[in-house]
Design an enzyme around this catalytic site. Structure first.
Site, PDB file in Angstrom:
ATOM      1  N   SER A  61      14.940   8.166  15.605  1.00 43.08           N
ATOM      2  CA  SER A  61      15.299   9.322  16.407  1.00 43.08           C
ATOM      3  C   SER A  61      14.746  10.566  15.721  1.00 43.08           C
ATOM      4  O   SER A  61      14.018  10.475  14.732  1.00 43.08           O
ATOM      5  CB  SER A  61      16.817   9.415  16.570  1.00 43.08           C
ATOM      6  OG  SER A  61      17.161  10.429  17.505  1.00 43.08           O
ATOM      7  N   LYS A 106       9.456   3.430  32.481  1.00 43.70           N
ATOM      8  CA  LYS A 106       8.763   3.940  33.657  1.00 43.70           C
ATOM      9  C   LYS A 106       9.370   5.277  34.079  1.00 43.70           C
ATOM     10  O   LYS A 106      10.520   5.543  33.764  1.00 43.70           O
ATOM     11  CB  LYS A 106       8.790   2.925  34.809  1.00 43.70           C
ATOM     12  CG  LYS A 106      10.025   2.095  35.011  1.00 43.70           C
ATOM     13  CD  LYS A 106      11.304   2.732  35.361  1.00 43.70           C
ATOM     14  CE  LYS A 106      11.369   3.639  36.536  1.00 43.70           C
ATOM     15  NZ  LYS A 106      12.699   4.303  36.642  1.00 43.70           N
ATOM     16  N   CYS A 140      16.478   7.752  21.456  1.00 39.68           N
ATOM     17  CA  CYS A 140      17.838   7.275  21.731  1.00 39.68           C
ATOM     18  C   CYS A 140      18.316   7.681  23.116  1.00 39.68           C
ATOM     19  O   CYS A 140      19.473   8.063  23.311  1.00 39.68           O
ATOM     20  CB  CYS A 140      18.798   7.816  20.668  1.00 39.68           C
ATOM     21  SG  CYS A 140      18.481   7.192  19.007  1.00 39.68           S
TER      22      CYS A 140
END
Length: 360
Positions: free
Chosen positions: A37, A101, A13
């Site tokens: 989560s 990324k 999250c």
């Protein structure tokens, strides 16, 4: 049935997951199916704050998302130090992988991910959103036209922003045990990717960091610069600066023998519905050098969807082709990620070695 939306599961999250939830909702061929989560309470809180539909399954572990048989693909916004393990686990479960990324801590970790994706026949893509904006394709029409643009000579990029004090105290990018790359991985990834894009994904021959590296007390990179060279005689060069210590800047300049291209917002467009760049062809100085022979041409490129939704749409389309029609994964995206990671690794090696020249 062919054409059914791709069902996404999100693992983690992090703040960027909010943006991807919206992107998945906007993409016509995708739907958010599950969110995992470290606890159900955290997943429930994220869902409530972000207004997720009640149909989204909320799990108290990352593994539960991978165990859900209805999940086609996962988006992983986890800390860099956790990405390889969970991306490999996802691929082995047959889930397609959209990975935030930087894709990994280094190329060896990324190779583990790509090998797992290849073995399972799943699609891999990293979350570099700007590559999917139609402006990027329009710019490439110019950059790749050697007759009009000329031979590539020089590229420069600056990617900076100045976060609040909480960022410096709590963000994972300030903690090398969670993210060993700091500003280089977060912002330098964009600059390096832009250079490779402009160079037709030809790897540079050598790179060198510049002696302006700033770290925090834990050793996280807050700011750095580097130069990349192409060719045995360094016929083409590129320089970048990335930093968490300066005002927002997302500049990109691509200069060739017959023209130049400039934009100020290459990673995140200033406006969501359209983006622009300036192209200057064959400019000369007028008599007495009191002006230019041509003015820069402003090119405006509208978009039907935000670039992150276009990324999700492209990724989902590839997944649909594999799932519904027996297509093979598109190799372009993992190849782009790996080349970006290789150059990033070389810059990090140069930084750690005291700005030594590193050959690729």
């Amino acid at each position: 049935m062919a054409g059914d939306p791709v069902r996404f599961g999100i693992i983690g999250c992090a703040g960027i997951a909010r943006k991807l939830c919206r992107a998945i909702a906007l993409a016509p061929n995708a739907t958010l199916h599950a969110l995992g989560s470290r606890s159900v309470a955290e997943a429930q809180s994220f869902a409530a704050v972000n207004g997720l539909p009640g149909s989204v399954r909320l799990y108290g572990s990352y593994g539960a998302v991978l165990d859900d048989p209805l999940v086609d693909a996962v988006y992983l916004p986890l800390p860099t130090s956790l990405r390889a393990a969970w991306a490999v686990a996802a691929a082995r479960k047959g889930k397609h992988v959209l990975l935030e990324k930087p894709a990994a801590a280094d190329a060896a970790e990324l190779d583990r991910i790509l090998e797992a994706c290849g073995a399972s026949g799943v699609q891999f893509m990293d979350g570099t959103m700007w590559l999917h904006h139609p402006r990027t394709a329009k710019m490439m029409e110019i950059v790749s036209d050697r007759g009009r643009f000329g031979e590539l000579k020089w590229i420069n990029s600056v990617s900076t922003f100045a976060p609040d004090q909480e960022f410096f105290e709590d963000n994972i990018r300030m903690k090398p045990d969670l993210d060993s790359l700091g500003a280089l991985g977060d912002l330098g990834w964009y600059c390096i990717g832009a250079f490779l894009w402009a160079a037709g994904y030809e790897l540079p021959s050598a790179v060198s960091a510049l002696p302006d590296v700033t770290r925090n007390s834990a050793g996280a990179i807050l700011s750095c610069s580097a130069v990349l060279y192409w060719g045995s005689a360094h016929e083409t060069a590129a320089t970048f600066h990335c930093s968490f210590l300066a005002h927002v800047s997302m500049d990109l300049a691509v200069v060739a023998s017959n023209g130049s291209l400039h934009l100020k917002d290459f990673t995140i467009p200033i406006e969501e519905g359209s983006a622009s760049f300036e192209f200057t062809p064959s400019a000369k100085f007028v008599d007495l050098h009191i002006g230019w022979s041509v003015k820069p041409e402003k090119v405006l490129v509208p978009t039907e969807l935000p670039q992150e939704a276009l990324m999700v749409r492209e990724f989902a389309s590839l997944v649909q082709g594999i799932r519904d029609s027996g297509c093979s994964p598109e190799s372009k995206w993992p190849e782009i990620s790996r080349k970006t990671q290789l150059v990033l690794d070389a810059v990090k090696k140069s930084i750690d070695g005291g700005c030594i020249l590193v050959h690729l």
